[in-house]
Design a protein around this motif. Structure first.
Motif, PDB file in Angstrom:
ATOM      1  N   GLU A  31       0.822  -1.211   0.000  1.00 38.07           N
ATOM      2  CA  GLU A  31       0.000   0.000   0.000  1.00 38.07           C
ATOM      3  C   GLU A  31       0.861   1.268   0.000  1.00 38.07           C
ATOM      4  OE1 GLU A  31      -3.306   1.874   2.943  1.00 38.07           O
ATOM      5  OE2 GLU A  31      -3.512  -0.259   2.443  1.00 38.07           O
ATOM      6  N   ASP A  32       1.901   1.287   0.828  1.00 35.01           N
ATOM      7  CA  ASP A  32       2.773   2.451   0.914  1.00 35.01           C
ATOM      8  C   ASP A  32       4.103   2.135   0.223  1.00 35.01           C
ATOM      9  OD1 ASP A  32       4.131   4.760   1.525  1.00 35.01           O
ATOM     10  OD2 ASP A  32       3.960   4.551   3.702  1.00 35.01           O
ATOM     11  N   VAL A  33       4.103   2.230  -1.091  1.00 36.79           N
ATOM     12  CA  VAL A  33       5.286   1.883  -1.881  1.00 36.79           C
ATOM     13  C   VAL A  33       6.455   2.800  -1.538  1.00 36.79           C
ATOM     14  CG1 VAL A  33       6.221   1.690  -4.220  1.00 36.79           C
ATOM     15  CG2 VAL A  33       3.916   0.885  -3.740  1.00 36.79           C
ATOM     16  N   LYS A  34       6.156   4.053  -1.255  1.00 43.43           N
ATOM     17  CA  LYS A  34       7.229   5.003  -0.929  1.00 43.43           C
ATOM     18  C   LYS A  34       8.015   4.534   0.305  1.00 43.43           C
ATOM     19  CE  LYS A  34       8.293   9.810  -0.347  1.00 43.43           C
ATOM     20  NZ  LYS A  34       8.362  10.852  -1.317  1.00 43.43           N
ATOM     21  N   MET A  35       7.316   3.963   1.267  1.00 40.16           N
ATOM     22  CA  MET A  35       7.972   3.439   2.463  1.00 40.16           C
ATOM     23  C   MET A  35       8.906   2.276   2.108  1.00 40.16           C
ATOM     24  SD  MET A  35       6.271   1.579   5.786  1.00 40.16           S
ATOM     25  CE  MET A  35       6.034   0.021   4.947  1.00 40.16           C
ATOM     26  N   MET A  36       8.635   1.615   0.995  1.00 41.42           N
ATOM     27  CA  MET A  36       9.401   0.440   0.583  1.00 41.42           C
ATOM     28  C   MET A  36      10.531   0.782  -0.396  1.00 41.42           C
ATOM     29  SD  MET A  36       7.767  -1.694   2.392  1.00 41.42           S
ATOM     30  CE  MET A  36       8.630  -3.157   1.908  1.00 41.42           C
ATOM     31  N   ALA A  37      10.725   2.065  -0.675  1.00 42.10           N
ATOM     32  CA  ALA A  37      11.677   2.482  -1.714  1.00 42.10           C
ATOM     33  C   ALA A  37      13.089   1.954  -1.472  1.00 42.10           C
ATOM     34  CB  ALA A  37      11.694   3.994  -1.849  1.00 42.10           C
ATOM     35  N   ARG A  38      13.590   2.083  -0.259  1.00 46.61           N
ATOM     36  CA  ARG A  38      14.948   1.608   0.018  1.00 46.61           C
ATOM     37  C   ARG A  38      15.026   0.086  -0.111  1.00 46.61           C
ATOM     38  NH1 ARG A  38      19.993   2.149   1.499  1.00 46.61           N
ATOM     39  NH2 ARG A  38      20.903   0.997   3.228  1.00 46.61           N
ATOM     40  N   CYS A  39      14.019  -0.597   0.339  1.00 42.49           N
ATOM     41  CA  CYS A  39      13.982  -2.059   0.230  1.00 42.49           C
ATOM     42  C   CYS A  39      14.011  -2.469  -1.239  1.00 42.49           C
ATOM     43  CB  CYS A  39      12.736  -2.602   0.922  1.00 42.49           C
ATOM     44  SG  CYS A  39      12.723  -4.407   1.091  1.00 42.49           S
ATOM     45  N   ILE A  40      13.195  -1.836  -2.046  1.00 41.53           N
ATOM     46  CA  ILE A  40      13.140  -2.158  -3.472  1.00 41.53           C
ATOM     47  C   ILE A  40      14.492  -1.887  -4.126  1.00 41.53           C
ATOM     48  CG2 ILE A  40      12.090  -1.520  -5.688  1.00 41.53           C
ATOM     49  CD1 ILE A  40       9.493  -0.868  -3.980  1.00 41.53           C
ATOM     50  N   GLN A  41      15.083  -0.739  -3.837  1.00 43.48           N
ATOM     51  CA  GLN A  41      16.378  -0.393  -4.424  1.00 43.48           C
ATOM     52  C   GLN A  41      17.442  -1.422  -4.047  1.00 43.48           C
ATOM     53  OE1 GLN A  41      17.030   2.174  -6.573  1.00 43.48           O
ATOM     54  NE2 GLN A  41      19.122   1.445  -6.784  1.00 43.48           N
ATOM     55  N   LEU A  42      17.508  -1.769  -2.763  1.00 45.78           N
ATOM     56  CA  LEU A  42      18.492  -2.757  -2.327  1.00 45.78           C
ATOM     57  C   LEU A  42      18.207  -4.138  -2.917  1.00 45.78           C
ATOM     58  CD1 LEU A  42      19.011  -1.682   1.383  1.00 45.78           C
ATOM     59  CD2 LEU A  42      20.681  -1.528  -0.481  1.00 45.78           C
ATOM     60  N   ASP A  43      16.928  -4.492  -3.044  1.00 45.23           N
ATOM     61  CA  ASP A  43      16.571  -5.761  -3.684  1.00 45.23           C
ATOM     62  C   ASP A  43      17.129  -5.820  -5.106  1.00 45.23           C
ATOM     63  OD1 ASP A  43      15.062  -6.877  -1.585  1.00 45.23           O
ATOM     64  OD2 ASP A  43      13.166  -6.065  -2.348  1.00 45.23           O
ATOM     65  N   LEU A  44      16.916  -4.747  -5.851  1.00 46.05           N
ATOM     66  CA  LEU A  44      17.358  -4.714  -7.251  1.00 46.05           C
ATOM     67  C   LEU A  44      18.877  -4.739  -7.363  1.00 46.05           C
ATOM     68  CD1 LEU A  44      14.810  -2.102  -8.647  1.00 46.05           C
ATOM     69  CD2 LEU A  44      14.739  -4.603  -8.898  1.00 46.05           C
ATOM     70  N   GLU A  45      19.544  -3.978  -6.500  1.00 48.83           N
ATOM     71  CA  GLU A  45      21.007  -3.959  -6.522  1.00 48.83           C
ATOM     72  C   GLU A  45      21.578  -5.306  -6.115  1.00 48.83           C
ATOM     73  OE1 GLU A  45      22.358  -0.688  -4.093  1.00 48.83           O
ATOM     74  OE2 GLU A  45      21.341   0.780  -5.348  1.00 48.83           O
TER      75      GLU A  45
END
Length: 114
Positions: A31-45
């Protein structure tokens, strides 16, 4: 240098890349994708570095240990971030953190063996 000595680490890297890609995809559905931004970035890296490390190790490269050091660092950072979200009940983050910790341990063995 034969890639066979790297096989356990290659397997851990591939499993981690898959877990990280899955986690990023699931985080985008939160629901709050912005809160997950760092997680998503680190996942991709982390997924990108795991795939790169697996590829370099499959070549039996003399650079395997160096790339594994970087991969272990990325895996640990990703695990730390995912563990925060896992505490809030996000199962995909828990699974990702576990895969990242296992991969970091495997990569650290390669990085320190040389």
């Amino acid at each position: 240098m034969s890639h066979q000595k790297f096989q356990d680490c290659i397997d851990a890297c591939v499993a981690c890349a898959v877990a990280c890609s899955h986690c990023a995809t699931e985080c985008l559905k939160e629901e709050d994708v912005k809160m997950m931004a760092r997680c998503i970035q680190l996942d991709l890296e982390c997924a990108a570095l795991c795939r790169a490390a697996a590829e370099v190790m499959s070549l039996g490269s003399e650079y395997s240990a160096h790339l594994c050091r970087i991969c272990a660092d990325a895996c640990n950072a990703c695990a730390e971030e995912c563990e925060k979200h896992a505490e809030m009940g996000m199962e995909h983050c828990r699974e990702c953190a576990e895969a990242c910790r296992a991969c970091a341990a495997a990569c650290e063995q390669i990085a320190t063996a040389v």
